[in-house]
Every structure is written in C-alpha cells, then in structure tokens.
Design a protein around this motif. Structure first.
Motif, mmCIF file in Angstrom:
data_model
loop_
_atom_site.group_PDB
_atom_site.id
_atom_site.type_symbol
_atom_site.label_atom_id
_atom_site.label_comp_id
_atom_site.label_asym_id
_atom_site.label_seq_id
_atom_site.Cartn_x
_atom_site.Cartn_y
_atom_site.Cartn_z
ATOM 1 N N ARG A 128 -18.852 27.888 81.348
ATOM 2 C CA ARG A 128 -20.167 28.233 80.803
ATOM 3 C C ARG A 128 -21.254 27.399 81.473
ATOM 4 O O ARG A 128 -22.316 27.896 81.794
ATOM 5 C CB ARG A 128 -20.172 28.041 79.294
ATOM 6 C CG ARG A 128 -21.499 28.401 78.640
ATOM 7 C CD ARG A 128 -22.027 29.737 79.077
ATOM 8 N NE ARG A 128 -21.555 30.791 78.238
ATOM 9 C CZ ARG A 128 -21.910 32.056 78.382
ATOM 10 N NH1 ARG A 128 -22.727 32.423 79.333
ATOM 11 N NH2 ARG A 128 -21.428 32.982 77.595
ATOM 12 N N ARG A 129 -20.978 26.119 81.717
ATOM 13 C CA ARG A 129 -21.947 25.269 82.413
ATOM 14 C C ARG A 129 -22.230 25.807 83.821
ATOM 15 O O ARG A 129 -23.375 25.788 84.283
ATOM 16 C CB ARG A 129 -21.459 23.829 82.497
ATOM 17 C CG ARG A 129 -21.606 23.056 81.201
ATOM 18 C CD ARG A 129 -20.958 21.680 81.320
ATOM 19 N NE ARG A 129 -21.065 20.918 80.098
ATOM 20 C CZ ARG A 129 -21.863 19.864 79.931
ATOM 21 N NH1 ARG A 129 -22.605 19.438 80.924
ATOM 22 N NH2 ARG A 129 -21.903 19.233 78.777
ATOM 23 N N LEU A 130 -21.186 26.287 84.500
ATOM 24 C CA LEU A 130 -21.388 26.867 85.825
ATOM 25 C C LEU A 130 -22.275 28.109 85.734
ATOM 26 O O LEU A 130 -23.170 28.306 86.563
ATOM 27 C CB LEU A 130 -20.043 27.204 86.473
ATOM 28 C CG LEU A 130 -20.094 27.868 87.844
ATOM 29 C CD1 LEU A 130 -20.922 27.062 88.845
ATOM 30 C CD2 LEU A 130 -18.671 28.088 88.366
ATOM 31 N N SER A 131 -22.056 28.925 84.732
ATOM 32 C CA SER A 131 -22.924 30.091 84.551
ATOM 33 C C SER A 131 -24.361 29.675 84.287
ATOM 34 O O SER A 131 -25.300 30.300 84.777
ATOM 35 C CB SER A 131 -22.405 30.960 83.408
ATOM 36 O OG SER A 131 -21.198 31.565 83.781
ATOM 37 N N LEU A 132 -24.546 28.615 83.505
ATOM 38 C CA LEU A 132 -25.899 28.119 83.240
ATOM 39 C C LEU A 132 -26.555 27.598 84.522
ATOM 40 O O LEU A 132 -27.771 27.739 84.708
ATOM 41 C CB LEU A 132 -25.872 27.019 82.181
ATOM 42 C CG LEU A 132 -25.488 27.458 80.773
ATOM 43 C CD1 LEU A 132 -25.327 26.251 79.866
ATOM 44 C CD2 LEU A 132 -26.492 28.451 80.204
#
Length: 193
Positions: A128-132
C-alpha cells in the motif's frame, strides 16, 4: 482545481446505487465518501475518474482534460509481483510524465531499504505504501482514493494523513472512499443514508 457534482445518479446493472447526489470540492478540499459496502463509493470514484458514466446528473471540473490531471488509486494496489519496488515507481513516473526522483518518493513512504525487492516480497502495508508513492512521482491536482488506509498500520495511516495534508496545502483536491476517518474532511458525502 475544483470539482462540482450535481444531481448525480449511478446505476450498476439494474440497481440504482444513489441519486440526486450533489457536492463541491473546492481547491484544497478533502471529501470523505462514507457508507456501507455496496452503497456506491467506488462507483462514484470511478465516475469521477471517467471510467463509469453516470445515469443522471453532471460532473464538472475546473481544469481541462481532467483524466490527465487525476491520480486514481483503487483499493487494489495494482502491483506486478516480478517488478522491483524502484521499477514500479520509474514506470509510473514515466507513464504519468513526472520528473520527480523515485528515490525521494521511496524515502518519503519509508521503502528505501526494500527498493530492490520484487513487489511480491512486500507485506500488505508495504504494498500500500508503494501505491501511495505513485502519488508522489508525478504531480496531479486531483487524487481519487479508494480505501487508501487498507493494510496500513498506525504509522502508515499517519503517513497517509501527512501526504493528504501536503497535497491539500498546494491546492490539490482529495476525494477518498473511507471506512475510517483520514482526518477531518471538508465535505462528508454519506452514501446509502
């Protein structure tokens, strides 16, 4: 950046999810889309992104070519398991026409030490952090976020709140479908009420 939604109705199949929905998102606004599962939060985001045609009403943007000025972050991360973390950001930067350094975005979201790992090796929160981080490598004034806090721990949720606040400070608009608050929104759109 301004978004005006007037008398909007959306149907999926034969089911009308909502109707007569109106709201305005002024520059710097944070709009929270709330409601139970199946009330149309994701469908509304998809309509705002241009992926789904409303059955009635209008959506107006203060910018030309809104699709080219929008980040849509779905509730799925959209990662390719074999690509390295850094490669994902370079791909998104190049696709979106950004000039920002992926290393800076990785540092901002706390993924520097896993930059060379394939995405399949990431935890749910790291994914999710990578998507952010995608939001950071190419500036877009409108962020459409579908359950952006899903999979994030307390620190990840604080990071998300910081990213949203920073984007709003530049006049950017955030419209997010949420099940839990991401801070105090300017506009709370409750679906299915």
């Amino acid at each position: 950046m301004r978004v005006d939604v007037e008398s909007l109705a959306i149907e999926r199949g034969e089911l009308r999810l909502f109707e007569n929905l109106s709201f305005t998102a002024a520059p710097g606004a944070h709009v929270a889309l709330t409601g139970a599962n199946g009330t149309g939060k994701t469908s509304l985001l998809r309509a705002l992104a241009g992926f789904l045609a409303p059955s009635a009403g209008t959506i107006r943007f203060s910018i030309e070519e809104p699709a080219a000025q929008t980040h849509f972050l779905g509730h799925r991360d959209g990662l390719k398991g074999a690509l390295e973390v850094r490669e994902h950001l370079m791909f998104w930067r190049d696709l979106f026409g950004g000039a920002d350094d992926p290393a800076e975005a990785l540092a901002r979201v706390g993924l520097t030490r896993v930059a060379d790992l394939p995405a399949r090796a990431l935890s749910a929160g790291q994914s999710r952090r990578l998507s952010l981080a995608r939001l950071l490598v190419a500036e877009r004034p409108l962020w459409l976020l579908d359950e952006p806090a899903a999979g994030l721990d307390t620190a990840g949720k604080a990071l998300l709140a910081d990213l949203i606040a920073a984007h709003r400070m530049t006049g950017g608009v955030v419209i997010a479908a949420v099940h839990e608050p991401l801070g105090a929104p300017d506009v709370d759109v409750r679906l299915g009420a």
